[in-house]
Design a protein around this motif. Structure first.
Motif, PDB file in Angstrom:
ATOM      1  N   LEU A 102       0.926  -1.405  -0.024  1.00 47.68           N
ATOM      2  CA  LEU A 102       0.064  -0.070   0.163  1.00 47.68           C
ATOM      3  C   LEU A 102       0.867   1.282   0.059  1.00 47.68           C
ATOM      4  O   LEU A 102       0.533   2.214  -0.574  1.00 47.68           O
ATOM      5  N   ASP A 103       1.983   1.203   0.592  1.00 50.67           N
ATOM      6  CA  ASP A 103       3.024   2.345   0.908  1.00 50.67           C
ATOM      7  C   ASP A 103       3.377   2.674  -0.573  1.00 50.67           C
ATOM      8  O   ASP A 103       3.487   3.691  -0.956  1.00 50.67           O
ATOM      9  N   GLU A 104       3.793   1.602  -1.226  1.00 51.72           N
ATOM     10  CA  GLU A 104       4.242   1.779  -2.821  1.00 51.72           C
ATOM     11  C   GLU A 104       3.198   2.420  -3.677  1.00 51.72           C
ATOM     12  O   GLU A 104       3.391   3.334  -4.599  1.00 51.72           O
ATOM     13  N   VAL A 105       2.082   2.062  -3.428  1.00 49.05           N
ATOM     14  CA  VAL A 105       0.932   2.150  -4.248  1.00 49.05           C
ATOM     15  C   VAL A 105       0.509   3.791  -4.048  1.00 49.05           C
ATOM     16  O   VAL A 105       0.492   4.622  -5.154  1.00 49.05           O
ATOM     17  N   THR A 106       0.521   4.153  -2.668  1.00 49.75           N
ATOM     18  CA  THR A 106       0.165   5.385  -2.538  1.00 49.75           C
ATOM     19  C   THR A 106       1.076   6.445  -2.616  1.00 49.75           C
ATOM     20  O   THR A 106       1.055   7.590  -3.043  1.00 49.75           O
ATOM     21  N   GLY A 107       2.420   6.069  -2.644  1.00 43.19           N
ATOM     22  CA  GLY A 107       3.492   6.722  -2.921  1.00 43.19           C
ATOM     23  C   GLY A 107       3.831   7.086  -4.373  1.00 43.19           C
ATOM     24  O   GLY A 107       4.475   8.200  -4.579  1.00 43.19           O
ATOM     25  N   MET A 108       2.981   6.597  -5.078  1.00 47.71           N
ATOM     26  CA  MET A 108       3.123   6.648  -6.642  1.00 47.71           C
ATOM     27  C   MET A 108       1.899   7.758  -6.894  1.00 47.71           C
ATOM     28  O   MET A 108       1.870   8.138  -8.134  1.00 47.71           O
ATOM     29  N   GLY A 109       1.369   8.050  -5.985  1.00 54.54           N
ATOM     30  CA  GLY A 109       0.075   9.025  -5.943  1.00 54.54           C
ATOM     31  C   GLY A 109      -1.117   8.420  -6.432  1.00 54.54           C
ATOM     32  O   GLY A 109      -2.195   9.272  -6.653  1.00 54.54           O
ATOM     33  N   TYR A 110      -1.487   7.145  -6.095  1.00 54.46           N
ATOM     34  CA  TYR A 110      -2.647   6.406  -6.507  1.00 54.46           C
ATOM     35  C   TYR A 110      -3.567   6.345  -5.141  1.00 54.46           C
ATOM     36  O   TYR A 110      -2.894   6.419  -4.338  1.00 54.46           O
ATOM     37  N   ARG A 111      -4.842   6.609  -5.683  1.00 61.69           N
ATOM     38  CA  ARG A 111      -5.947   6.379  -4.468  1.00 61.69           C
ATOM     39  C   ARG A 111      -6.274   5.098  -4.441  1.00 61.69           C
ATOM     40  O   ARG A 111      -5.871   4.338  -5.401  1.00 61.69           O
ATOM     41  N   LEU A 112      -6.848   4.814  -3.285  1.00 64.09           N
ATOM     42  CA  LEU A 112      -7.338   3.245  -3.342  1.00 64.09           C
ATOM     43  C   LEU A 112      -8.714   3.172  -3.066  1.00 64.09           C
ATOM     44  O   LEU A 112      -9.547   4.080  -2.512  1.00 64.09           O
ATOM     45  N   LEU A 113      -9.336   2.232  -3.605  1.00 60.90           N
ATOM     46  CA  LEU A 113     -10.789   1.696  -3.286  1.00 60.90           C
ATOM     47  C   LEU A 113     -10.804   0.401  -2.852  1.00 60.90           C
ATOM     48  O   LEU A 113      -9.812  -0.447  -3.353  1.00 60.90           O
ATOM     49  N   ILE A 114     -11.940   0.024  -1.967  1.00 56.66           N
ATOM     50  CA  ILE A 114     -11.966  -1.356  -1.697  1.00 56.66           C
ATOM     51  C   ILE A 114     -13.253  -1.609  -2.572  1.00 56.66           C
ATOM     52  O   ILE A 114     -14.470  -1.375  -2.439  1.00 56.66           O
ATOM     53  N   THR A 115     -13.210  -2.567  -3.700  1.00 57.27           N
ATOM     54  CA  THR A 115     -14.244  -2.694  -4.596  1.00 57.27           C
ATOM     55  C   THR A 115     -14.848  -3.971  -4.684  1.00 57.27           C
ATOM     56  O   THR A 115     -16.106  -3.981  -5.192  1.00 57.27           O
TER      57      THR A 115
END
Length: 403
Positions: free
Chosen positions: A299-312
């Motif tokens: 999650l740190d890597e994903v958000t560090g790239m500037g992506y937001r998250l959803l639980i889908t």
């Protein structure tokens, strides 16, 4: 193990897709939740707990929702033609998403034919009941989920141009139809080849020269259509240790997301399906093994790239748990609470939370081979029982959303 699980998943989902879809931190993460203590202050008009899960979610700026179907079906996540199910949806949810009705197999049965009857039913239901609507999906980039005509399509003398026409026309047609109602789309769903650990090849990618060319065009077209929309790449990843599940999907998804950023592809968020799996039991806790450090790193890597998250697409596979319902429901709730509490730590990056069905009866896991229980009992992986009774999982979700 990875390959056999993936094949079983494909088989289960193929069954779903082929069905007629006519118009188709409080108590602490390590604690065990009591099985019959819903976090409520009473009951709403339909007898369901209040505040609703969506009301709780909205307090932190997100929405709670569920998958829904246009008609009843063996594996449908509930139906707008089922009054009891729709009452539950209206009582608990602020958002819905079509389980199968927007996929190419349904809305585009032939190259020049579109059939929106099923999806229009979902859209009308959402609008009539003041429910937000997500779009799933503009492109499921896997050959087994393409309609036959697309797998066998003759792209002619100018294959790149023809493939681009087919894809952009499709995305424009769908987004134009639901303009103003759908503002968040799973633009691309599950584009990883699990055998090659790289983006999968399809008839479209062969025509256009690479899978990346297809995915990039899908997102660029969606951005042209929805300048202010939320464009999501949606996939399943597992927070359990890779040595337990055989899951090597996480690094593949990271590479894909890194590629999007390097190429300037307009992807806003990662949709984390969250079909969380209890393949085995941790003797120390009596529930599933956790991999919190590894999952946070992801999650740190994903958000560090500037992506937001959803639980889908949240639900729980309880195959490793005992038959006793009270014990099983408690362990499912505890396992889910650990997962959801961790996800809520990323609250500044986390948007909406959706489950893949509100009741056990209509949840697809009942017919997903690796998730089916050896004892033949019903999988209990959703917030409500098949009798529409709130389960400890509902309590766990309420507490995590509130926390």
């Amino acid at each position: 193990m990875k390959k056999s699980l993936e094949m079983s998943r494909r088989t289960a989902l193929a069954g779903i897709a082929s069905l007629p879809l006519a118009s188709c931190m409080g108590g602490g993460a390590s604690g065990i939740l009591a099985p019959a203590q819903p976090a409520t202050t009473g009951a709403g008009p339909a007898g369901y707990p209040v505040p609703s899960l969506d009301t709780i979610a909205q307090r932190s700026g997100r929405r709670f929702g569920s998958a829904i179907a246009s008609t009843p079906g063996r594996t449908a996540a509930g139906s707008i033609q089922n009054p009891r199910y729709t009452e539950l949806i209206k009582a608990e949810c602020g958002m819905v998403v079509a389980e199968n009705e927007m996929k190419w197999q349904t809305v585009r049965p032939a190259p020049d034919v579109y059939d929106f009857a099923r999806m229009d039913g979902i859209a009308a239901f959402a609008q009539a009941n003041d429910l937000a609507l997500r779009g799933h999906t503009l492109l499921w980039h896997r050959p087994q989920w393409f309609p036959d005509w697309l797998n066998n399509y003759d792209y002619g003398a100018n294959p790149v141009q023809e493939a681009e026409r087919l894809l952009t026309e499709h995305i424009r047609t769908v987004t134009d139809r639901y303009r103003g109602q759908i503002t968040s789309y799973d633009v691309v769903n599950e584009a990883i080849d699990h055998d090659r650990n790289m983006p999968i090849e399809t008839s479209l990618s062969r025509a256009m020269g690479s899978p990346e060319a297809v995915l990039d065009l899908a997102f660029h077209t969606a951005r042209e259509q929805l300048p202010n929309g939320q464009l999501v790449y949606n996939d399943y990843m597992s927070w359990e240790p890779a040595h337990i599940t055989g899951n090597r999907h996480v690094p593949d998804v990271l590479r894909l997301l890194e590629g999007f950023r390097k190429r300037g592809t307009p992807v806003d968020a990662l949709g984390i399906q969250s079909h969380i799996e209890m393949f085995s039991i941790d003797p120390a806790t009596g529930v599933g093994p956790y991999a919190e450090r590894e999952w946070r790193s992801f999650l740190d890597e994903v958000t560090g790239m500037g992506y937001r998250l959803l639980i889908t697409e949240f639900d729980v596979k309880d195959k490793a748990l005992p038959a006793d319902i009270a014990a099983r429901d408690t362990k499912v709730a505890d396992f889910s609470r650990r997962y959801m509490d961790l996800m809520m730590e990323y609250g500044e990056h986390l948007d909406d939370v959706l489950v893949w069905g509100m009741t056990d009866q209509y949840n697809w896991l009942q017919y997903f081979d690796p998730a089916e229980r050896d004892d033949g009992l019903e999988v209990r992986g959703t917030p409500y029982s098949s009798n529409y009774e709130p389960k400890p999982l509902r309590t766990a979700l309420a507490r995590s959303l509130a926390g």
